[in-house]
Design an enzyme around this catalytic site. Structure first.
Site, PDB file in Angstrom:
ATOM      1  N   ARG A  36       0.826  -1.215   0.000  1.00 11.94           N
ATOM      2  CA  ARG A  36       0.000   0.000   0.000  1.00 11.94           C
ATOM      3  C   ARG A  36       0.857   1.262   0.000  1.00 11.94           C
ATOM      4  NH1 ARG A  36      -4.935  -2.035   3.876  1.00 11.94           N
ATOM      5  NH2 ARG A  36      -6.174  -2.821   2.142  1.00 11.94           N
ATOM      6  N   LYS A 207     -20.136 -16.617   0.602  1.00 13.15           N
ATOM      7  CA  LYS A 207     -21.543 -16.411   0.931  1.00 13.15           C
ATOM      8  C   LYS A 207     -22.337 -15.619  -0.107  1.00 13.15           C
ATOM      9  CE  LYS A 207     -21.085 -16.328   5.930  1.00 13.15           C
ATOM     10  NZ  LYS A 207     -21.038 -15.340   7.025  1.00 13.15           N
ATOM     11  N   GLY A 357     -10.409  -7.639  -2.120  1.00 15.38           N
ATOM     12  CA  GLY A 357     -10.637  -8.580  -1.030  1.00 15.38           C
ATOM     13  C   GLY A 357      -9.943  -9.906  -1.249  1.00 15.38           C
ATOM     14  N   GLY A 380     -13.802  -3.809   0.748  1.00 17.07           N
ATOM     15  CA  GLY A 380     -15.177  -3.310   0.926  1.00 17.07           C
ATOM     16  C   GLY A 380     -15.526  -2.245  -0.090  1.00 17.07           C
TER      17      GLY A 380
HETATM   18  P1  AMP Z   1     -15.351 -14.128   0.083  1.00 20.97           P
HETATM   19  O1  AMP Z   1     -14.639 -13.362   1.175  1.00 20.97           O
HETATM   20  O2  AMP Z   1     -16.827 -14.132   0.210  1.00 20.97           O
HETATM   21  O3  AMP Z   1     -14.845 -13.766  -1.288  1.00 20.97           O
HETATM   22  O4  AMP Z   1     -14.991 -15.651   0.339  1.00 20.97           O
HETATM   23  C1  AMP Z   1     -13.701 -16.139   0.218  1.00 20.97           C
HETATM   24  C2  AMP Z   1     -13.611 -17.440   0.943  1.00 20.97           C
HETATM   25  O5  AMP Z   1     -14.521 -18.354   0.370  1.00 20.97           O
HETATM   26  C3  AMP Z   1     -12.254 -18.061   0.828  1.00 20.97           C
HETATM   27  O6  AMP Z   1     -11.640 -18.063   2.079  1.00 20.97           O
HETATM   28  C4  AMP Z   1     -12.538 -19.460   0.300  1.00 20.97           C
HETATM   29  O7  AMP Z   1     -11.809 -20.440   0.987  1.00 20.97           O
HETATM   30  C5  AMP Z   1     -14.011 -19.637   0.581  1.00 20.97           C
HETATM   31  N1  AMP Z   1     -14.624 -20.622  -0.321  1.00 20.97           N
HETATM   32  C6  AMP Z   1     -14.583 -20.633  -1.661  1.00 20.97           C
HETATM   33  N2  AMP Z   1     -15.204 -21.721  -2.140  1.00 20.97           N
HETATM   34  C7  AMP Z   1     -15.671 -22.420  -1.078  1.00 20.97           C
HETATM   35  C8  AMP Z   1     -16.392 -23.637  -0.940  1.00 20.97           C
HETATM   36  N3  AMP Z   1     -16.756 -24.357  -1.989  1.00 20.97           N
HETATM   37  N4  AMP Z   1     -16.673 -24.026   0.327  1.00 20.97           N
HETATM   38  C9  AMP Z   1     -16.298 -23.302   1.392  1.00 20.97           C
HETATM   39  N5  AMP Z   1     -15.613 -22.141   1.317  1.00 20.97           N
HETATM   40  C10 AMP Z   1     -15.312 -21.703   0.088  1.00 20.97           C
END
Ligand code: AMP
Length: 400
Positions: A36, A207, A357, A380
């Protein structure tokens, strides 16, 4: 609306206040990743090479108690910045007062000064994070021009970005974007508001609930929306498919169904998955098509899905990617994210953007970032940008 940028300013002999994002990891006074700081160098150099006085400030972590101040001082950041610039950086261990004002009065053209963590002001009634008007006005009074280069906090309305900008404009002083901010606006903003078609969005991560705003907004804009990662299985459940023990948000299954109904064939889901009995790299795993068998959880997209996704992506002119395709932190489930990242690197005719992110961490960790057009520095902030929200930090920059 085009925003004023630092190259539109006459910085010579001017006291240029600059909000940077120096929120770097610091442990026992030692800086980990200094990306950064490096990212802010072009704007800082521009100011000092054009004989301006660069007065820098940033937040660092969260300051909740007097004790936090020791670990969250900007002093080591000033030292690292000085090493990177190859010239002295004056560090002022205060966020206001005579010591700061005297140090600014002593500056010569081309000098650089960094003052203390803006969040030290949070100890006294959250003045920074609560965008205290008096604080924004005080900081604005210290300079002639304001440059905001901190995209990572652009989705927040704080005294050090929005408060100061508002006070500067009220005093008829210019508020401009730094080069880093300009780049984020150009790539993320253009991709969403003015994309070259075909425009394909790739959304992954854990999620649905975190990404619902992005899915909604991009469904309106994109020609195809590829879904991968953990959120796939909430969509599988919505289609009445079996999901085994895969990640699922039960309370979002209805919403996923609504999205599928609305989107028709715009949404592309994986047709196969890499599954395992446990959330563990070192257990047997296999590829299955469609339904996830009982007792198994899906941890990555499968090889057929990779090919199908590549087929959708091959003619794209704009690609925005947010969220990994699987549990990329574990080597056995990193393939989907790695292959999609590599494939995006081959699309020389397309603008390929990674939306911050975990996706940024993933492309960096897997070493596939070099060939992509833009990797956003904000987590974010980029998510909110992709949701089509107005970011207060950007809105507060003067229009051209
Ligand atoms: P996000 O912060 O919502 O982009 O989520 C990222 C996280 O989602 C990472 O730490 C991944 O390990 C997790 N992730 C991706 N695919 C899966 C999956 N099939 N099952 C569980 N966690 C997952």
């Amino acid at each position: 609306m085009a925003k004023l940028t630092v190259s539109d300013l006459d910085v010579k002999d001017k006291k240029v206040l600059m909000r940077v994002d120096f929120n770097v990891p610091v442990k026992n006074g030692v800086i980990g990743d200094d990306n950064r700081i490096v990212a802010a160098l072009p704007t800082i150099k521009y100011i000092i090479e054009h004989d301006g006085k660069a007065i820098l400030f940033s937040h660092l972590g969260r300051v909740k108690t007097e004790d936090d101040k020791k670990a969250l001082t900007m002093r080591p950041v000033a030292q690292r910045l000085s090493d990177l610039l190859g010239k002295p950086v004056t560090f002022v261990p205060a966020t206001r007062g005579k010591q700061l004002e005297d140090a600014i009065a002593d500056m010569k053209d081309g000098d650089v000064l960094l003052f203390e963590n803006t969040r030290f002001e949070d100890l006294d009634g959250k003045k920074e994070s609560g965008n205290d008007q008096e604080l924004g006005q005080y900081w604005a009074s210290l300079g002639d021009e304001f440059v905001n280069d901190a995209f990572g906090t652009a989705h927040r309305s704080h005294a050090s970005n929005v408060g100061i900008a508002t006070a500067m404009k009220a005093a008829n002083k210019p508020v401009a974007a730094g080069f880093l901010m300009e780049k984020e606006i150009k790539f993320l903003g253009n991709a969403v508001d003015n994309p070259k078609h075909p425009f394909v969005a790739i959304l992954g991560g854990a999620k649905v609930s975190d990404k619902i705003g992005v899915i909604d907004h991009l469904l309106d804009k994109a020609d195809k929306v590829i879904i991968g990662g953990g959120m796939t299985y909430t969509f599988y459940a919505a289609k009445g498919m079996k999901i085994g023990t895969s990640l699922v948000e039960k309370d979002k299954v209805g919403l996923a169904k609504e999205i599928l109904d609305k989107a028709g064939d715009k949404i592309v889901l994986p047709s196969d998955s890499v599954v395992a009995e446990k959330f563990d790299n070192d257990v047997p795993h296999k590829v299955v098509e469609g339904d996830i068998p009982d007792g198994y959880m899906a941890l990555d997209i499968g090889p057929k899905s990779i090919k199908e996704f590549e087929d959708v992506l091959k003619d794209a002119k704009t690609v925005v990617w947010n969220g990994p395709m699987g549990v990329f932190e574990m080597s056995n489930y990193a393939e989907g994210t790695l292959e999609i990242g590599k494939f995006l690197g081959t699309l020389t005719d397309a603008t390929t953007i990674v939306g911050g992110g975990d996706s940024t961490a993933a492309v960096k960790q897997l070493g596939v970032g070099d060939k992509l057009t833009h990797i956003s520095t904000g987590g974010g902030a980029s998510l909110e940008y992709l949701e089509g929200k107005e970011l207060p930090g950007i809105a507060a920059i003067s229009n051209k």
